[in-house]
Design an enzyme around this catalytic site. Sequence first.
Site, mmCIF file in Angstrom:
data_model
loop_
_atom_site.group_PDB
_atom_site.id
_atom_site.type_symbol
_atom_site.label_atom_id
_atom_site.label_comp_id
_atom_site.label_asym_id
_atom_site.label_seq_id
_atom_site.Cartn_x
_atom_site.Cartn_y
_atom_site.Cartn_z
ATOM 1 N N SER A 283 -9.570 -0.374 7.910
ATOM 2 C CA SER A 283 -9.012 -0.267 6.560
ATOM 3 C C SER A 283 -8.479 -1.561 5.980
ATOM 4 C CB SER A 283 -7.910 0.796 6.524
ATOM 5 O OG SER A 283 -8.454 2.078 6.718
ATOM 6 N N LYS B 158 0.835 -1.198 0.000
ATOM 7 C CA LYS B 158 0.000 0.000 0.000
ATOM 8 C C LYS B 158 0.873 1.253 0.000
ATOM 9 C CE LYS B 158 -3.877 1.871 2.754
ATOM 10 N NZ LYS B 158 -4.666 1.612 3.983
ATOM 11 N N SER C 37 -9.344 2.021 3.892
ATOM 12 C CA SER C 37 -8.528 2.728 2.924
ATOM 13 C C SER C 37 -7.649 1.805 2.083
ATOM 14 C CB SER C 37 -7.643 3.739 3.673
ATOM 15 O OG SER C 37 -6.726 3.085 4.541
#
Length: 471
Positions: free
Chosen positions: A181, A82, A157
């Site tokens: 997330s 990420k 997220s």
Amino acid sequence: MTQDKLWQASANELAKRIAAGEVSAVDAVTASVERMRAVNPAINAVVDDLGDAAIAEARGLDSEFAKNGPVGPLHGVPVTIKENIDQKGHATPNGVVAFKDLIAPDDAPFVTNLRQAGAIVIGRTNTPEFSFRGTTDNPLHGRTFNPWNDWASSGGSSGGASSAVMSGMGAIAHGNDIGGSLRFPSTATGAATVKPGLGRTPAYNPSQKEERGLIAQLMSVQGVIAREVADVRLAMKSAIHYDPHDPWQVPMPFEGPAVEGPVKVAFTRNAHGFELHPAVDKALTTARDCLIDAGYDVVEAEPPNARLIGEEATRTLFGETKALLLDTMRQFGSPEFNTYWDHCLEIAPPYEGDDLLRAFARRSGHLREWQLFLHEYPLVLTPFLLQPIYAWNRDMEGREGAEEVMLKGFYSFAMNFMGLPAGNVPANYNDGLPIGVQIVGRRFREDMILDACEAIEDRVGIMAHKLFERD
């Protein structure tokens, strides 16, 4: 499985076949890179293509394998990282245009751990602005699409991570979780994950200029998303390698002691005043029945008030965020993001001053109540979302949209506030979208949570296989 379908293979299968000499690291990585380049233009999950460097790294691993065998349990397994944690030589923009040239001087410990285990990073995945939404979209890279349909959110997220791994762009995806997330995106796409408990995995960004606030330190964790539970387990065993950069990490073995007799599971479908969607109710019933069939002792029992704790979590985190990050968010966030943030502050008024200090103090009481409950019931089966995944931009559709996503996410936020581990696995497929459930466990018992998730997956099936049938 044919060579041209290697991108569909699980991380466990790839690792075993590479270790047995049946396929090479180059074969595995090339298949995932080619898949990434074929489907990512439509999904927009990977925003930094590292495919060429990954294939070159795979060649080096193949040479090392010929001399000494696998370098670790993830030898040659393609993964994604990420874009909000550091990877040496690459940007860590956290979804913000102004940070697009923030180049990491070194790898974050989580990246180091995966790479030392033999994993190869093929790309970096998308995240919303400041990693602070329940969907994944930003002015820097744009929107990440849910691979099931264009209407639905990919979650946030770690929406880029989840959409990438479910689409075959790597067998394991790194993600992180301060309020859900890892679990929101997994629920959205039908992936499997476990939010580690506080102190389980190392967290540190070498590029950081100052320390995060205390409640962010307590709530945020690094983890992985995968297509199946066994791959989450495989990756987590390497991810927990101790790193002294993180003052919170505790060097504990991944497997804990066995629990005598059938494991007791508390089961709740309490929506705490909201409506529980029939598809979620069915997922919970299915998950309960799966656990009973697998030999668990499932008992309907009500854990301490998750809605109250979730609201405490949100208001405490927002209070700290307002005090420490508001100026930065106002300066560098998009106008749309700042309007959304205004709605968030109205919905969950942030604690400030002495009220914030008192909320910090109450945290230990909430955790104590849950630990006493978990002493009797080592696992707790709960809803995650109270409805199927929402539309991709729902949280930005005025205050009503923000409320729908935020107020109903209390089963997620509460676990971050207390630092408890919580897994997510799909247990229903409704109207073309998977439905996930949550399993909470004792501290440092992610292994037990994954056991239970796997018991559900064994009976419901791996959701990615259904997705691949449409390919």
